[in-house]
Design a protein around this motif. Structure first.
Motif, mmCIF file in Angstrom:
data_model
loop_
_atom_site.group_PDB
_atom_site.id
_atom_site.type_symbol
_atom_site.label_atom_id
_atom_site.label_comp_id
_atom_site.label_asym_id
_atom_site.label_seq_id
_atom_site.Cartn_x
_atom_site.Cartn_y
_atom_site.Cartn_z
ATOM 1 N N GLU A 1 0.879 -1.126 -0.152
ATOM 2 C CA GLU A 1 0.248 -0.148 -0.008
ATOM 3 C C GLU A 1 0.801 1.364 0.152
ATOM 4 N N ILE A 2 2.133 1.291 0.915
ATOM 5 C CA ILE A 2 2.633 2.430 0.833
ATOM 6 C C ILE A 2 3.461 2.820 -0.476
ATOM 7 N N LEU A 3 4.196 1.434 -0.725
ATOM 8 C CA LEU A 3 4.840 1.656 -2.185
ATOM 9 C C LEU A 3 3.805 2.001 -3.355
ATOM 10 N N ASP A 4 2.526 1.570 -3.410
ATOM 11 C CA ASP A 4 1.675 2.262 -4.276
ATOM 12 C C ASP A 4 1.321 3.642 -4.191
ATOM 13 N N LYS B 1 4.203 5.445 -5.447
ATOM 14 C CA LYS B 1 4.552 5.236 -6.882
ATOM 15 C C LYS B 1 3.460 6.194 -7.743
ATOM 16 N N SER B 2 2.464 6.351 -7.052
ATOM 17 C CA SER B 2 1.349 7.097 -7.808
ATOM 18 C C SER B 2 1.411 8.474 -7.455
ATOM 19 N N GLY B 3 2.559 8.859 -6.844
ATOM 20 C CA GLY B 3 2.619 10.460 -6.442
ATOM 21 C C GLY B 3 1.951 11.070 -5.064
ATOM 22 N N LYS B 4 1.391 9.783 -4.331
ATOM 23 C CA LYS B 4 0.915 10.480 -3.154
ATOM 24 C C LYS B 4 1.460 10.175 -1.845
ATOM 25 N N GLN C 1 -0.085 10.576 1.470
ATOM 26 C CA GLN C 1 -0.887 9.233 1.985
ATOM 27 C C GLN C 1 0.045 8.397 2.358
ATOM 28 N N ALA C 2 1.432 8.463 1.949
ATOM 29 C CA ALA C 2 2.516 7.096 2.164
ATOM 30 C C ALA C 2 2.838 7.598 3.575
ATOM 31 N N ILE C 3 3.070 8.751 3.859
ATOM 32 C CA ILE C 3 3.432 9.224 5.212
ATOM 33 C C ILE C 3 2.492 8.959 6.178
ATOM 34 N N LYS C 4 1.166 9.251 5.866
ATOM 35 C CA LYS C 4 0.095 8.837 6.985
ATOM 36 C C LYS C 4 0.121 7.292 7.249
ATOM 37 N N SER C 5 0.026 6.675 6.020
ATOM 38 C CA SER C 5 -0.229 5.308 6.423
ATOM 39 C C SER C 5 1.000 4.578 7.080
ATOM 40 N N TYR C 6 2.213 4.931 6.665
ATOM 41 C CA TYR C 6 3.620 4.755 7.591
ATOM 42 C C TYR C 6 3.142 4.801 9.032
ATOM 43 N N GLN D 1 5.155 8.522 -10.389
ATOM 44 C CA GLN D 1 4.379 9.231 -11.262
ATOM 45 C C GLN D 1 4.596 10.676 -10.538
ATOM 46 N N THR D 2 4.834 11.824 -11.410
ATOM 47 C CA THR D 2 4.926 13.082 -10.990
ATOM 48 C C THR D 2 4.017 13.993 -11.584
ATOM 49 N N SER D 3 3.389 14.920 -10.962
ATOM 50 C CA SER D 3 2.167 15.915 -11.381
ATOM 51 C C SER D 3 2.952 17.088 -11.982
ATOM 52 N N LYS D 4 2.613 17.434 -12.848
ATOM 53 C CA LYS D 4 3.120 18.585 -13.524
ATOM 54 C C LYS D 4 2.292 19.869 -13.462
ATOM 55 N N VAL D 5 1.125 19.985 -12.484
ATOM 56 C CA VAL D 5 0.428 20.777 -12.184
ATOM 57 C C VAL D 5 1.206 21.803 -11.467
#
Length: 85
Positions: free
Chosen positions: A11-14, A17-20, A23-28, A59-63
């Motif tokens: 879940e953290i790796l996903d 990888k999806s640029g979140k 969310q990864a920090i929160k989950s960890y 993935q990186t967001s270009k916004v």
């Protein structure tokens, strides 16, 4: 990520990888009980490791400011058109 089971680890790796990254920090934090600083540092290290292994893995967001300026310009233009009509 030794404190995590396989599902939590994936879940953290996903999320990374999806640029979140947040969310990864929160989950960890939730799964390990670590503090914000420790969790952020861990996710930053993991992100760097993933990028080193495969630069296209995340993935990186270009916004950014450019997108905001385009949206603002459209809003101004629509407002002007509405005032002229």
């Amino acid at each position: 990520m030794t404190d995590l089971n396989d599902e939590q680890r994936q879940e953290i790796l996903d999320a990374i990888k999806s640029g979140k990254k947040i969310q990864a920090i929160k989950s960890y934090r939730e799964y390990t009980g670590q503090g914000l600083k420790e969790s952020k540092e861990f996710i930053d290290r993991l992100t760097a490791q993933l990028l080193e292994e495969d630069p296209d893995a995340i993935q990186t967001s270009k916004v950014g400011c450019g997108t905001a300026m385009v949206a603002f310009s459209i809003l101004v233009m629509l407002t002007y058109v509405g005032m002229v009509s």
